[in-house]
Design a protein around this motif. Structure first.
Motif, PDB file in Angstrom:
ATOM      1  N   VAL A 312       7.819 -41.610  40.941  1.00  0.00           N
ATOM      2  CA  VAL A 312       7.012 -41.535  42.171  1.00  0.00           C
ATOM      3  C   VAL A 312       5.526 -41.835  41.925  1.00  0.00           C
ATOM      4  O   VAL A 312       4.782 -42.096  42.871  1.00  0.00           O
ATOM      5  CB  VAL A 312       7.152 -40.178  42.917  1.00  0.00           C
ATOM      6  CG1 VAL A 312       8.573 -39.974  43.420  1.00  0.00           C
ATOM      7  CG2 VAL A 312       6.678 -39.005  42.065  1.00  0.00           C
ATOM      8  N   GLY A 313       5.118 -41.833  40.665  1.00  0.00           N
ATOM      9  CA  GLY A 313       3.721 -42.163  40.373  1.00  0.00           C
ATOM     10  C   GLY A 313       3.452 -43.665  40.375  1.00  0.00           C
ATOM     11  O   GLY A 313       2.303 -44.099  40.250  1.00  0.00           O
ATOM     12  N   LYS A 314       4.498 -44.468  40.495  1.00  0.00           N
ATOM     13  CA  LYS A 314       4.293 -45.919  40.379  1.00  0.00           C
ATOM     14  C   LYS A 314       3.441 -46.548  41.480  1.00  0.00           C
ATOM     15  O   LYS A 314       2.530 -47.315  41.173  1.00  0.00           O
ATOM     16  CB  LYS A 314       5.637 -46.635  40.257  1.00  0.00           C
ATOM     17  CG  LYS A 314       6.169 -46.590  38.820  1.00  0.00           C
ATOM     18  CD  LYS A 314       7.336 -47.506  38.619  1.00  0.00           C
ATOM     19  CE  LYS A 314       7.639 -47.627  37.128  1.00  0.00           C
ATOM     20  NZ  LYS A 314       8.865 -48.378  36.901  1.00  0.00           N
ATOM     21  N   PRO A 315       3.696 -46.243  42.753  1.00  0.00           N
ATOM     22  CA  PRO A 315       2.871 -46.894  43.780  1.00  0.00           C
ATOM     23  C   PRO A 315       1.376 -46.666  43.572  1.00  0.00           C
ATOM     24  O   PRO A 315       0.581 -47.591  43.727  1.00  0.00           O
ATOM     25  CB  PRO A 315       3.350 -46.235  45.086  1.00  0.00           C
ATOM     26  CG  PRO A 315       4.741 -45.791  44.793  1.00  0.00           C
ATOM     27  CD  PRO A 315       4.757 -45.410  43.344  1.00  0.00           C
ATOM     28  N   LYS A 316       0.991 -45.445  43.177  1.00  0.00           N
ATOM     29  CA  LYS A 316      -0.441 -45.140  43.014  1.00  0.00           C
ATOM     30  C   LYS A 316      -1.052 -45.781  41.785  1.00  0.00           C
ATOM     31  O   LYS A 316      -2.270 -45.941  41.724  1.00  0.00           O
ATOM     32  CB  LYS A 316      -0.609 -43.618  42.883  1.00  0.00           C
ATOM     33  CG  LYS A 316      -0.875 -42.943  44.186  1.00  0.00           C
ATOM     34  CD  LYS A 316      -1.447 -41.554  43.939  1.00  0.00           C
ATOM     35  CE  LYS A 316      -1.508 -40.802  45.238  1.00  0.00           C
ATOM     36  NZ  LYS A 316      -1.486 -39.364  45.059  1.00  0.00           N
ATOM     37  N   THR A 317      -0.253 -46.086  40.767  1.00  0.00           N
ATOM     38  CA  THR A 317      -0.825 -46.561  39.512  1.00  0.00           C
ATOM     39  C   THR A 317      -0.639 -48.065  39.315  1.00  0.00           C
ATOM     40  O   THR A 317      -0.994 -48.596  38.287  1.00  0.00           O
ATOM     41  CB  THR A 317      -0.167 -45.838  38.318  1.00  0.00           C
ATOM     42  OG1 THR A 317       1.252 -46.008  38.406  1.00  0.00           O
ATOM     43  CG2 THR A 317      -0.493 -44.359  38.308  1.00  0.00           C
ATOM     44  N   ARG A 318      -0.081 -48.710  40.306  1.00  0.00           N
ATOM     45  CA  ARG A 318       0.211 -50.133  40.135  1.00  0.00           C
ATOM     46  C   ARG A 318      -1.075 -50.954  40.040  1.00  0.00           C
ATOM     47  O   ARG A 318      -1.980 -50.810  40.845  1.00  0.00           O
ATOM     48  CB  ARG A 318       1.055 -50.650  41.310  1.00  0.00           C
ATOM     49  CG  ARG A 318       1.354 -52.129  41.203  1.00  0.00           C
ATOM     50  CD  ARG A 318       2.421 -52.555  42.146  1.00  0.00           C
ATOM     51  NE  ARG A 318       2.049 -52.324  43.545  1.00  0.00           N
ATOM     52  CZ  ARG A 318       2.677 -52.900  44.566  1.00  0.00           C
ATOM     53  NH1 ARG A 318       3.696 -53.702  44.344  1.00  0.00           N
ATOM     54  NH2 ARG A 318       2.300 -52.649  45.790  1.00  0.00           N
ATOM     55  N   ARG A 319      -1.152 -51.770  39.016  1.00  0.00           N
ATOM     56  CA  ARG A 319      -2.293 -52.684  38.854  1.00  0.00           C
ATOM     57  C   ARG A 319      -1.761 -54.078  38.618  1.00  0.00           C
ATOM     58  O   ARG A 319      -0.828 -54.262  37.840  1.00  0.00           O
ATOM     59  CB  ARG A 319      -3.142 -52.291  37.645  1.00  0.00           C
ATOM     60  CG  ARG A 319      -3.802 -50.933  37.747  1.00  0.00           C
ATOM     61  CD  ARG A 319      -5.070 -50.964  38.629  1.00  0.00           C
ATOM     62  NE  ARG A 319      -5.605 -49.610  38.805  1.00  0.00           N
ATOM     63  CZ  ARG A 319      -5.156 -48.734  39.718  1.00  0.00           C
ATOM     64  NH1 ARG A 319      -4.185 -49.081  40.545  1.00  0.00           N
ATOM     65  NH2 ARG A 319      -5.669 -47.531  39.800  1.00  0.00           N
ATOM     66  N   PHE A 320      -2.365 -55.059  39.275  1.00  0.00           N
ATOM     67  CA  PHE A 320      -2.015 -56.449  39.016  1.00  0.00           C
ATOM     68  C   PHE A 320      -2.989 -56.992  37.988  1.00  0.00           C
ATOM     69  O   PHE A 320      -4.181 -57.111  38.259  1.00  0.00           O
ATOM     70  CB  PHE A 320      -2.084 -57.282  40.306  1.00  0.00           C
ATOM     71  CG  PHE A 320      -1.070 -56.838  41.314  1.00  0.00           C
ATOM     72  CD1 PHE A 320       0.253 -57.264  41.201  1.00  0.00           C
ATOM     73  CD2 PHE A 320      -1.414 -55.993  42.351  1.00  0.00           C
ATOM     74  CE1 PHE A 320       1.206 -56.848  42.120  1.00  0.00           C
ATOM     75  CE2 PHE A 320      -0.465 -55.564  43.270  1.00  0.00           C
ATOM     76  CZ  PHE A 320       0.840 -55.994  43.155  1.00  0.00           C
ATOM     77  N   GLU A 321      -2.509 -57.253  36.799  1.00  0.00           N
ATOM     78  CA  GLU A 321      -3.371 -57.746  35.722  1.00  0.00           C
ATOM     79  C   GLU A 321      -3.496 -59.266  35.839  1.00  0.00           C
ATOM     80  O   GLU A 321      -2.635 -59.914  36.418  1.00  0.00           O
ATOM     81  CB  GLU A 321      -2.765 -57.405  34.362  1.00  0.00           C
ATOM     82  CG  GLU A 321      -2.377 -55.961  34.177  1.00  0.00           C
ATOM     83  CD  GLU A 321      -3.583 -55.040  34.026  1.00  0.00           C
ATOM     84  OE1 GLU A 321      -4.677 -55.539  33.724  1.00  0.00           O
ATOM     85  OE2 GLU A 321      -3.412 -53.820  34.235  1.00  0.00           O
ATOM     86  N   LYS A 325       0.762 -60.100  35.421  1.00  0.00           N
ATOM     87  CA  LYS A 325       1.435 -58.925  34.882  1.00  0.00           C
ATOM     88  C   LYS A 325       1.145 -57.703  35.781  1.00  0.00           C
ATOM     89  O   LYS A 325       0.042 -57.567  36.306  1.00  0.00           O
ATOM     90  CB  LYS A 325       0.906 -58.676  33.457  1.00  0.00           C
ATOM     91  CG  LYS A 325       1.758 -57.728  32.672  1.00  0.00           C
ATOM     92  CD  LYS A 325       1.285 -57.752  31.206  1.00  0.00           C
ATOM     93  CE  LYS A 325       1.703 -56.602  30.492  1.00  0.00           C
ATOM     94  NZ  LYS A 325       2.317 -55.735  30.026  1.00  0.00           N
ATOM     95  N   VAL A 326       2.142 -56.876  35.934  1.00  0.00           N
ATOM     96  CA  VAL A 326       1.961 -55.661  36.730  1.00  0.00           C
ATOM     97  C   VAL A 326       2.110 -54.459  35.811  1.00  0.00           C
ATOM     98  O   VAL A 326       3.016 -54.406  34.994  1.00  0.00           O
ATOM     99  CB  VAL A 326       3.022 -55.578  37.848  1.00  0.00           C
ATOM    100  CG1 VAL A 326       2.793 -54.336  38.701  1.00  0.00           C
ATOM    101  CG2 VAL A 326       2.982 -56.814  38.713  1.00  0.00           C
ATOM    102  N   THR A 327       1.184 -53.512  35.917  1.00  0.00           N
ATOM    103  CA  THR A 327       1.290 -52.315  35.066  1.00  0.00           C
ATOM    104  C   THR A 327       1.286 -51.053  35.924  1.00  0.00           C
ATOM    105  O   THR A 327       0.848 -51.066  37.077  1.00  0.00           O
ATOM    106  CB  THR A 327       0.112 -52.231  34.071  1.00  0.00           C
ATOM    107  OG1 THR A 327      -1.097 -52.195  34.842  1.00  0.00           O
ATOM    108  CG2 THR A 327       0.098 -53.410  33.117  1.00  0.00           C
ATOM    109  N   PHE A 328       1.801 -50.004  35.309  1.00  0.00           N
ATOM    110  CA  PHE A 328       1.832 -48.689  35.990  1.00  0.00           C
ATOM    111  C   PHE A 328       1.345 -47.645  34.997  1.00  0.00           C
ATOM    112  O   PHE A 328       2.041 -46.678  34.728  1.00  0.00           O
ATOM    113  CB  PHE A 328       3.258 -48.349  36.412  1.00  0.00           C
ATOM    114  CG  PHE A 328       3.901 -49.335  37.341  1.00  0.00           C
ATOM    115  CD1 PHE A 328       3.707 -49.245  38.711  1.00  0.00           C
ATOM    116  CD2 PHE A 328       4.698 -50.356  36.843  1.00  0.00           C
ATOM    117  CE1 PHE A 328       4.308 -50.155  39.572  1.00  0.00           C
ATOM    118  CE2 PHE A 328       5.300 -51.259  37.696  1.00  0.00           C
ATOM    119  CZ  PHE A 328       5.105 -51.165  39.057  1.00  0.00           C
ATOM    120  N   HIS A 329       0.164 -47.845  34.429  1.00  0.00           N
ATOM    121  CA  HIS A 329      -0.290 -46.957  33.369  1.00  0.00           C
ATOM    122  C   HIS A 329      -0.354 -45.506  33.837  1.00  0.00           C
ATOM    123  O   HIS A 329      -0.886 -45.205  34.889  1.00  0.00           O
ATOM    124  CB  HIS A 329      -1.658 -47.399  32.846  1.00  0.00           C
ATOM    125  CG  HIS A 329      -1.548 -48.646  32.027  1.00  0.00           C
ATOM    126  ND1 HIS A 329      -0.596 -48.808  31.038  1.00  0.00           N
ATOM    127  CD2 HIS A 329      -2.248 -49.795  32.053  1.00  0.00           C
ATOM    128  CE1 HIS A 329      -0.713 -49.992  30.491  1.00  0.00           C
ATOM    129  NE2 HIS A 329      -1.711 -50.624  31.097  1.00  0.00           N
TER     130      HIS A 329
END
Ligand code: ATP
Ligand code: MG
Length: 499
Positions: A312-321, A325-329
C-alpha cells in the motif's frame, strides 16, 4: 415486507438440487437433535416459542453447521435464563440490551435472542432494539433471504418467507425486501453482503450490487468496530478476492479501506505496467495457499491482512526516474505506517496493528538475499527482527512472487528455501550452544570437595556429554553420575592410594 417487484429474476433452481439441500438440512438437524428437542420441549412447556434461526439454519442446509447454534424466542431474556437453568452447563449474558443470552451444553454453544423488531432512526449508527412478538416479524428485519430462515421447535416446521432456500441453492445473496430500504435501515448490511460472498462463494444479486454502489457513502455512519468485525470475517472467508473486489467495485472500499482501490493502475518495481492491485489480490491468494505451514494452520487474519497491505506504500512512493525507470523507494516503511494508521482508525487491538505493520515493513528484506549472499549474522538478524512473526513472514515473502517467468519464480523459491534452511540450522546450533550441564561449576566443586582448577572443567565437560547423550537430568542423577565419573579419575585413585 413483500419481496420487491424490482428483484431480478434468476433462473429456476432444479427441484433435485432443492431436495438435496433439504436432505442435507434434515441430516444436520438430526445430528443436533438432543439440543433442539430438549430446548423446544422446555420452551413449549413454558408457553413460549423458540426456533433455530439465521446462520445456523443456512449452514445446516449447506451441510456445514459448526458447534454454534442460534435460536430466536418469544421469551424475554430473564425468562430465557430461567428456562435454561438446570439444562445448560453454563449461561451468560451476551448483551441483555440486545436480548441475547448465551449458553453452553456439552460441545454446543447456544445463543438465544428474544424476537426483535428493530426501530431505525435515520442516520443513527446503531439500530435501536425493541422486542417483537412473532417469528415472522423477527425474520423480516434480517439482512438476507439466506439468513431469514428458521425451524420452529419442537415441531421442526421450516419457515422461509422470502425464498431463502431457493437463493441458497442458487448461491445468491439477496435482501428480503428492497435493498435500498434494507441498507437505509442498516448500511453495515452492504459490507455483510461482501462478507457472505467471501464466506460462501455466492454471487450478490445485481440489484443488491446496484444499491451498494449507489449507497456506498452511507457506510460512513456505521461505527468503526462494526466495520472492523465484518472486514475481518470477509478476509477470513474462503473467497476473500470476491468480497474485496465487490468492495472496490461498489466504492465501499473508498470509505473503509481506501488504500486498496488506490493500488489500481500503479506500476510495479520491475517497471512493467502491471497492476499492483491485481498483484496484491494474487499475493493474498498465494499466502492463503501457504497457511498450512503455520503451526496452527489457517485461516490467519494477520498473515492475510499483511499480504493485502504489503504494497500500500507504493502509490505514495512512486517516482519516475530519467530513462523511464519507476521506483518505489521505502514503500515498505511508508506502507507499514499507512497500515498502522488504517488499523488504528478501524480500532484494531494494538498487538494486531503491530504484527501486521511489522510484516509489511519486513516484506522486502529478503530481496537483499540474492542467491545466498547473506552472512550468518544477517540471517540471524532477519530471524530476530521477525521474532514470533517469522512463520508468517516466510509466507508473505514467498507469496509476494507473482512473476509469470517460471525460471525466475523457481529461483526465488529456491533462494527462500535456502534462507529458511539456514535459519533452522543456525537456530539448532544456537540451541546446542545454550545447553548447559545439569550442575554448575560451584555445585561440582562442592560435591567433589575440590578447589577451582582444570579438574572442574573436565567434570563440567563430562556432565555436558552426559546431558547431550541422555537429555536433561535431575540434580540427583547428575550428582550420582558425577561421583561415578570421579571414582574413575586418576586424581581420585591417587587421593585414595595415599590414604
Ligand atoms: P457466522 O456464521 O459468520 O456468524 P451468521 O449468519 O451467524 O454467520 P451473524 O453476524 O452472527 O452471522 O448474525 C446472525 C444472524 O443475525 C444472521 O444470520 C442474520 O439473520 C442476523 N443479522 C446479523 N446482523 C444483521 C444486520 N446487520 N442486519 C440484519 N440482520 C442481521
Ligand atoms: Mg453467527
Amino acid at each position: 415486507m413483500a419481496p420487491s417487484c424490482e428483484v431480478v429474476r434468476l433462473p429456476p433452481v432444479p427441484k433435485d438440487r432443492l431436495s438435496e439441500a433439504q436432505r442435507r438440512g434434515v441430516r444436520e438437524l438430526l445430528r443436533i437433535t438432543p439440543v433442539i428437542d430438549e430446548l423446544g420441549a422446555r420452551f413449549r412447556a413454558a408457553g413460549e416459542e423458540i426456533a433455530l434461526v439465521g446462520g445456523s439454519v443456512r449452514d445446516a442446509l449447506l451441510g456445514r453447521l459448526g458447534t454454534d447454534l442460534d435460536f430466536t424466542t418469544s421469551a424475554p431474556p430473564e425468562r430465557v435464563e430461567r428456562l435454561l437453568a438446570g439444562w445448560a452447563d453454563a449461561t451468560w449474558d451476551i448483551g441483555r440490551a440486545f436480548g441475547t443470552i448465551g449458553a453452553r451444553k456439552g460441545d454446543w454453544s447456544v445463543e438465544i435472542t428474544t424476537y426483535r423488531s428493530d426501530v431505525y432512526e435515520p442516520d443513527s449508527r446503531k439500530p435501536e432494539v425493541t422486542y417483537g412478538d412473532s417469528l415472522e416479524g423477527d425474520l423480516a428485519r434480517r439482512d438476507f433471504t439466506i439468513n431469514a430462515l428458521a425451524v420452529r421447535l419442537p415441531d421442526r416446521v421450516f419457515v422461509d418467507p422470502y425464498g431463502g432456500l431457493t437463493d441458497l441453492v442458487a448461491g445468491v445473496i439477496r435482501t428480503p425486501g428492497r435493498p435500498e430500504d434494507s441498507f437505509n435501515d442498516d448500511p453495515l448490511r452492504m459490507l455483510r453482503a461482501a462478507r457472505f460472498a467471501s464466506k460462501l462463494g455466492f454471487a450478490v444479486a445485481p440489484e443488491v450490487v446496484d444499491a451498494m454502489r449507489r449507497m456506498a457513502d452511507r457506510i460512513t455512519i456505521v461505527s468503526a468496530e462494526r466495520i472492523r468485525d465484518e472486514l475481518v470475517k470477509l478476509i477470513l472467508g474462503d473467497h476473500p478476492r470476491a468480497g474485496l473486489e465487490l468492495l472496490v467495485d461498489t466504492g465501499l472500499a473508498d470509505h473503509i479501506l481506501p488504500e486498496l482501490p488506490k493500488l489500481r493502475l500503479e506500476v510495479d518495481e520491475h517497471h512493467r505496467h502491471k497492476d499492483v492491485y491485481e498483484h496484491t489480490l494474487t499475493v493474498l491468494e498465494q499466502a492463503i495457499a501457504l497457511e498450512h505451514r503455520l503451526p496452527g494452520g489457517g485461516p490467519d487474519f494477520i498473515t492475510r491482512f499483511a499480504a493485502l497491505m504489503h504494497d500500500v506504500g507504493k502509490p505514495k512512493t512512486r517516482r519516475f526516474e530519467p530513462g523511464g525507470k519507476v521506483t518505489f523507494h521505502h514503500h515498505e516503511v511508508v506502507g507499514a505506517k499507512m497500515t498502522a494508521k488504517r488499523m488504528r482508525a478501524l480500532r484494531f487491538p494494538t498487538d494486531q496493528i503491530e504484527a501486521v505493520s511489522r510484516l509489511v515493513e519486513l516484506h522486502l528484506r529478503f530481496h537483499g538475499y540474492g542467491t545466498g549472499e547473506w552472512t550468518d549474522s544477517a540471517v540471524r538478524r532477519y530471524a530476530r527482527d521477525a521474532g514470533p512473526l517469522l512463520d508468517r513472514l516466510h509466507i508473505v515473502t514467498r507469496a509476494d512472487c507473482t512473476t509469470r517467468n517460471r525460471r525466475k519464480a523457481a529461483a526465488l523459491q529456491r533462494a527462500y528455501d535456502h534462507l529458511e534452511e539456514r535459519i533452522e540450522r543456525l537456530a539448532a546450533e544456537e540451541e546446542l550452544r545454550n545447553i548447559r550441564p545439569d550442575l554448575d561449576g560451584n555445585e561440582i566443586m562442592e560435591i567433589l570437595g575440590i578447589q577451582p582448577g582444570p579438574l572442574v572443567g573436565r567434570a563440567w565437560k563430562h556432565l555436558l556429554e552426559f546431558r547431550l547423550d541422555k537429555g536433561p537430568q535431575d540434580k540427583e542423577t547428575a550428582r550420582e553420575e558425577l561421583l561415578r565419573w570421579w571414582r574413575e579419575q586418576p586424581e581420585y585413585q591417587e587421593a585414595h592410594d595415599q590414604r
